[in-house]
Every structure is written in C-alpha cells, then in structure tokens.
Motif scaffolding. Structure first.
Motif, short mmCIF file in Angstrom:
data_model
loop_
_atom_site.label_atom_id
_atom_site.label_comp_id
_atom_site.label_asym_id
_atom_site.label_seq_id
_atom_site.Cartn_x
_atom_site.Cartn_y
_atom_site.Cartn_z
N UNK A 43 -1.41 -7.11 -4.59
CA UNK A 43 -2.07 -8.39 -4.32
C UNK A 43 -2.79 -8.35 -2.96
N UNK A 44 -2.11 -7.86 -1.93
CA UNK A 44 -2.72 -7.79 -0.60
C UNK A 44 -3.89 -6.81 -0.61
N UNK A 45 -3.71 -5.67 -1.29
CA UNK A 45 -4.77 -4.65 -1.30
C UNK A 45 -6.04 -5.16 -1.97
N UNK A 46 -5.91 -5.99 -3.00
CA UNK A 46 -7.08 -6.43 -3.78
C UNK A 46 -7.61 -7.77 -3.30
N UNK A 92 -8.16 -7.38 1.32
CA UNK A 92 -8.36 -5.98 1.73
C UNK A 92 -8.57 -5.80 3.23
N UNK A 93 -9.20 -6.77 3.91
CA UNK A 93 -9.46 -6.62 5.34
C UNK A 93 -8.18 -6.73 6.17
N UNK A 94 -7.18 -7.39 5.64
CA UNK A 94 -5.91 -7.54 6.35
C UNK A 94 -4.82 -6.60 5.84
N UNK A 95 -5.18 -5.72 4.90
CA UNK A 95 -4.18 -4.88 4.23
C UNK A 95 -3.41 -4.00 5.22
N UNK A 119 0.50 -4.59 5.57
CA UNK A 119 1.33 -3.51 5.00
C UNK A 119 1.36 -2.31 5.94
N UNK A 120 1.70 -2.54 7.19
CA UNK A 120 1.81 -1.44 8.14
C UNK A 120 3.09 -0.65 7.88
#
Length: 321
Positions: A121-124, A127-130, A134-135
């Motif tokens: 969900x975060x990746x798609x 994407x700018x905050x991925x 998800x560090x």
C-alpha cells in the motif's frame, strides 16, 4: 488403544487404518514436504545473497518463507513418521510443543501477511514517502513484532488448552494435535477460557483481514488510475500473488476454526486442515516466484556458472584469511 490413550499422550487417528493408504499418505506428504523445503529455502537464499532484493518487500518475503518452513515442519514430519511406523501415538510433551508452535507460527503468518499488504500500500499509494516510512529500522521492528505476537498467541492457547480437564479416550481425529479436535475431548462446560482466547485471536485475525482488504481497495483504486498498461501489469504482478496467498490461507483456516464442531470424524476436517497446514507453505514459493521477474533473474544469476565460480573464489579467499 487403552495403552496409547493413557494420561501420558494421545492417539492421532490420521487418514486411514489401511496399511497401503498409510504408506501412500507418507510418500505424498514426504514429496510435498521436500518441495516446500526446497522452495522456501531457495527464496531465503536468493533474497539473502542478491543485493538487488534487499528491499522491504523481499525482506518480508524472506521471513514469510522462514515461517512457512517452520510451519510445515511442525506437523508433516510427525505425520510421516506415524504413518511409516503404523503408530499414531504422540506424547503429551510433543502435543504441547506442536500446539504451541502451530498456533504461534500461524498467528505470525497472518501478521506478516498484514505487514506485507501495508508495505505494498505504501509503495503504490505513497511512493514519495516509501523510503521514509519503510526504513530498515521500521522493517526490523515490524518483523520483531510479528514473531513476538505469534509467540504470545501460542503461549495463551497452549496454557489454556492444556489446563482443560479431558473426558473419555484421548483420540484425536486428525493427523496432528489440532485445537478444535482436542476441544471435543474436553469435559462439558470446561473450555470457556479456550473459547475466550479463541474469540480474542479471531478478533485479531479479523482486524488483520480488514486491514488487508482496505489496503488492497486503495491499491486497486490507485492502480486503475495508472495510464500505462505496462505499469498496471507490473503492480498486479507483485500484488495478486500476495492477495491469493492471503485469501487461500485465511479462508481455509477460518472455515475450519469457526464452523460448529461435530462429534463424528469427517473427511472434510482432514481436507481443510491440509488446505491451511500443507498447501500454503508449498505453494507460496511458486506463487511469489512465477510472476516475479526479479526473483527469476536472481535465481538464474545464482545458478549460473560464473556466479558460482565467483562465490567459490570469494569463500576460498575468506578461508585463507
């Protein structure tokens, strides 16, 4: 049976009392187990050795494969041994360990699948905050939480389940120490605590399922807005395998654990137990690899002669030091 079902253990009835069918069952389970071991070990090896796969998605996939590897090892080897030895006896200690690891690993698998859906969900959708969300530190904490939550769930179920007084013969109509089957042996009105724990676990699983569904609703709504057909195909190639695994695992497990118990042995119980104990750990490596070009490229690279030679020379250099 009187000796086998004494206070020190249980009798696992399994699939059949016919000797030929027992041998066939053992061979089929052995082949399935070896396939699951090979597939999951390959994913763990590939995602560890190939630096291009050191992203959160493959980090979580590696832990899913590790969970699958442990999950299928809890029940299948014991079942193979019982069939080959024509002896369904399992000691109390073995049964306690089996219930603990089975519940703990199953709970951890639901949790890791939820984390994987959030990662997609975060990746798609963001994407700018991925990379910020998800560090590596957040990924490590998420995986630690997955394993700890599974362990706590296993401890609760095991402690409550084995504190229940049992009535009658200790015969379990299953090929492993299955909690719903064991509750059929409980004395009347003595398993209210287990029902409470099961209700808590079910509620948690429902929250995880809701989170997964909401994540994929947002993912698919975002994907449909992508103008490029190639871009949509790339996204679906990473999301659809995960969605299939989630649906298959949770639907089979949910049907088995939520349907009303019956006093008679049912072939349906055995079939659905296979659907959530044996098939997912075996199919997951295939599902995640077939439509993933990065995984297939990494596998070809590792199996190539040049890569093998380079790693051999690297190991020799390490040992010389």
């Amino acid at each position: 049976m009187a000796n086998l079902t004494s206070a020190s253990g249980f009798l696992l009835v399994g699939f059949s009392a016919d000797r030929k069918l027992q041998i066939l069952h053992a061979l089929l389970f052995l082949v399935t187990y070896l396939l699951a071991l090979t597939g999951n070990l390959l994913i763990i090896t590939i995602t560890t050795l190939d630096h291009r796969l050191h992203s959160p998605m493959y980090y979580f996939l590696k832990h899913l494969s590790l969970l699958d590897l442990c999950f299928i090892s809890v029940t299948v080897p014991q079942s193979i041994t019982n069939s080959l030895m024509n002896n369904g006896y399992i000691s109390l200690g073995q049964c306690i360990l089996q219930v603990f690891f089975f519940i703990a690993l199953a709970s951890s698998e639901v949790a890791i699948l939820t984390v994987m859906s959030y990662d997609r969900y975060v990746a798609i959708c963001q994407p700018l905050q991925y990379e910020t969300i998800m560090d590596p530190c957040a990924c490590r904490h998420a995986v630690i939480a997955v394993w700890v939550a599974g362990g706590l769930s296993g401890l609760m179920h095991t402690a409550v389940n084995f504190s229940i007084p049992l009535c009658g013969e200790r015969v379990i109509h299953q090929f492993f120490c299955d909690v719903p089957q064991m509750l059929k042996l409980a004395c009347s009105y003595e398993f209210i605590n287990e029902i409470a724990v099961a209700a808590f676990t079910t509620s948690t699983a429902f929250i995880c399922l809701t989170s997964i569904v909401l994540s994929y609703i947002r993912i698919f709504s975002a994907v449909l807005r992508i103008p490029s057909a190639e871009g949509r195909t790339k996204v679906f190639s990473t999301c659809l395998p995960h969605l299939f695994v989630v649906t298959f695992f949770l639907s089979a497990a949910g049907f088995e654990f939520l349907r009303p118990p019956s006093d008679s042995q049912s072939a349906m119980d055995l079939m659905f137990s296979i659907f959530y104990t044996v098939i997912p750990p075996t199919l997951n490596p295939v599902i995640y690899s077939l439509r993933n070009e990065a995984m297939k490229a990494a596998l070809r690279k590792i199996l190539s002669k040049e890569e093998f030679t380079q790693r051999k020379m690297h190991l020799k250099a390490i040992f010389k030091l």
